[in-house]
Design an enzyme around this catalytic site. Structure first.
Site, PDB file in Angstrom:
ATOM      1  N   HIS A 156      11.772  26.587  25.892  1.00 51.62           N
ATOM      2  CA  HIS A 156      10.371  26.983  25.772  1.00 51.62           C
ATOM      3  C   HIS A 156      10.083  27.597  24.403  1.00 51.62           C
ATOM      4  O   HIS A 156       9.153  27.188  23.702  1.00 51.62           O
ATOM      5  CB  HIS A 156      10.009  27.977  26.878  1.00 51.62           C
ATOM      6  N   HIS A 172       7.830  28.310  19.353  1.00 48.87           N
ATOM      7  CA  HIS A 172       7.626  29.439  18.443  1.00 48.87           C
ATOM      8  C   HIS A 172       8.696  29.508  17.362  1.00 48.87           C
ATOM      9  O   HIS A 172       9.080  30.591  16.933  1.00 48.87           O
ATOM     10  CB  HIS A 172       7.613  30.751  19.231  1.00 48.87           C
ATOM     11  N   LYS A 218      -1.482  22.722  20.351  1.00 46.66           N
ATOM     12  CA  LYS A 218      -1.147  24.139  20.478  1.00 46.66           C
ATOM     13  C   LYS A 218      -2.304  24.879  19.822  1.00 46.66           C
ATOM     14  O   LYS A 218      -2.389  24.964  18.595  1.00 46.66           O
ATOM     15  CB  LYS A 218       0.178  24.441  19.754  1.00 46.66           C
TER      16      LYS A 218
END
Length: 283
Positions: A156, A172, A218
């Site tokens: 993730h 990220h 995103k």
């Protein structure tokens, strides 16, 4: 705003200062911020404020360093769609262990380990500490709406996932962003700023941005840029194990930052990322 956690800030400053593998903006890499991203969520948004890639240059010799090499080998081990069960091969398990073996030898991870062991939050023994890291980051779990394990903290946060094919979740990490942009899978849409956040700076190490990946968007992501994999691993593990709060405020170097860290069943990392609050005027 919550009072900055002084003890945690002191630890994060130690991690930051020990990160010998961090890249230097302008020398090891360059980014081009261009314009501010539009507010529309549509992936074909014509108000895009960035016609060029985010990364204009990265010295890829850095990726030959042991922790970078081991980290990059993990990035292609995942199916991005949530709801698609992850099949982990023995080779991938070996790659996960190789990565953990590499990072626990770094000064940055050793500092985090020593602190966590002193607080009785992690086992002193390296092998047991590695098992703890494996559980937090690599053990699979079922994300919202999935019947079978389809996600992990590592996938993730560092690799990125898609939900329903249209929305990018997680993602990220700057290395994955750079490599995917180089392959033509990322379309950088511009930087993000809110009313309270400072203008981003190409020579600083934290950035909020909007991008599309494959067919998904995103709308707003936040990442460290140019830091080593061991720094992020150490920082996020520290926040996960020391703080029950899902948001913890830390100060280090030029940055006042909120680290967002969502737990999954208290055993795994759900998501974690930095949110820049403001720049400090001093080192």
């Amino acid at each position: 705003m919550i009072e900055s956690d002084r003890e945690l800030s002191a630890m994060v400053k130690e991690l930051w200062d020990s990160d010998v593998n961090r890249l230097q903006p302008g020398r090891d890499y360059r980014i081009s911020l261009q314009g501010k991203a539009g507010d529309s969520m549509a992936s074909n948004d014509d108000s895009e404020r960035a016609g060029s890639p985010l990364f204009t240059f990265v010295d890829e010799n850095i990726f030959k360093k042991e922790t970078f090499l081991a980290f990059i080998s993990l990035l292609d081990n995942y199916v991005s769609d949530t709801g698609e069960p992850e099949i982990v091969t023995p080779e991938e398990v070996a790659e996960n262990h190789k990565f953990l073996d590499a990072i626990i030898q770094t000064p940055t991870m050793k500092i985090a380990h020593k602190y966590l062991a002193e607080k009785n939050l992690s086992p002193k023994d390296n092998k047991k500490f590695k098992e703890q890291l494996y559980r937090i980051w690599f053990e699979l779990y079922a994300r919202r709406g999935a019947s079978k394990p389809d996600s992990s903290g590592f996938e993730h946060v560092f690799v990125g996932e898609t939900r329903g094919g249209r929305t990018v979740i997680g993602f990220h990490n700057w290395i994955q962003l750079y490599l995917q942009e180089k392959l033509g899978h990322i379309d950088y849409k511009g930087y993000s700023v809110s009313a309270n956040s400072p203008q981003p700076d190409e020579n600083k190490h934290i950035l909020a941005l909007q991008f599309s990946w494959k067919d998904g968007i995103k709308p707003k992501g936040s990442i460290f840029v140019g830091v080593s994999p061991e720094f992020e691993f150490a920082l996020y593990t520290l926040c996960f194990l020391t703080s029950p709060n899902e948001r913890v405020k830390v100060q280090f170097s030029y940055y006042d930052v909120e680290i967002v860290c969502h737990h999954y069943n208290q055993k795994h990392i759900g998501t974690t990322y930095p949110v820049l609050i403001k720049y400090q005027n001093h080192e």
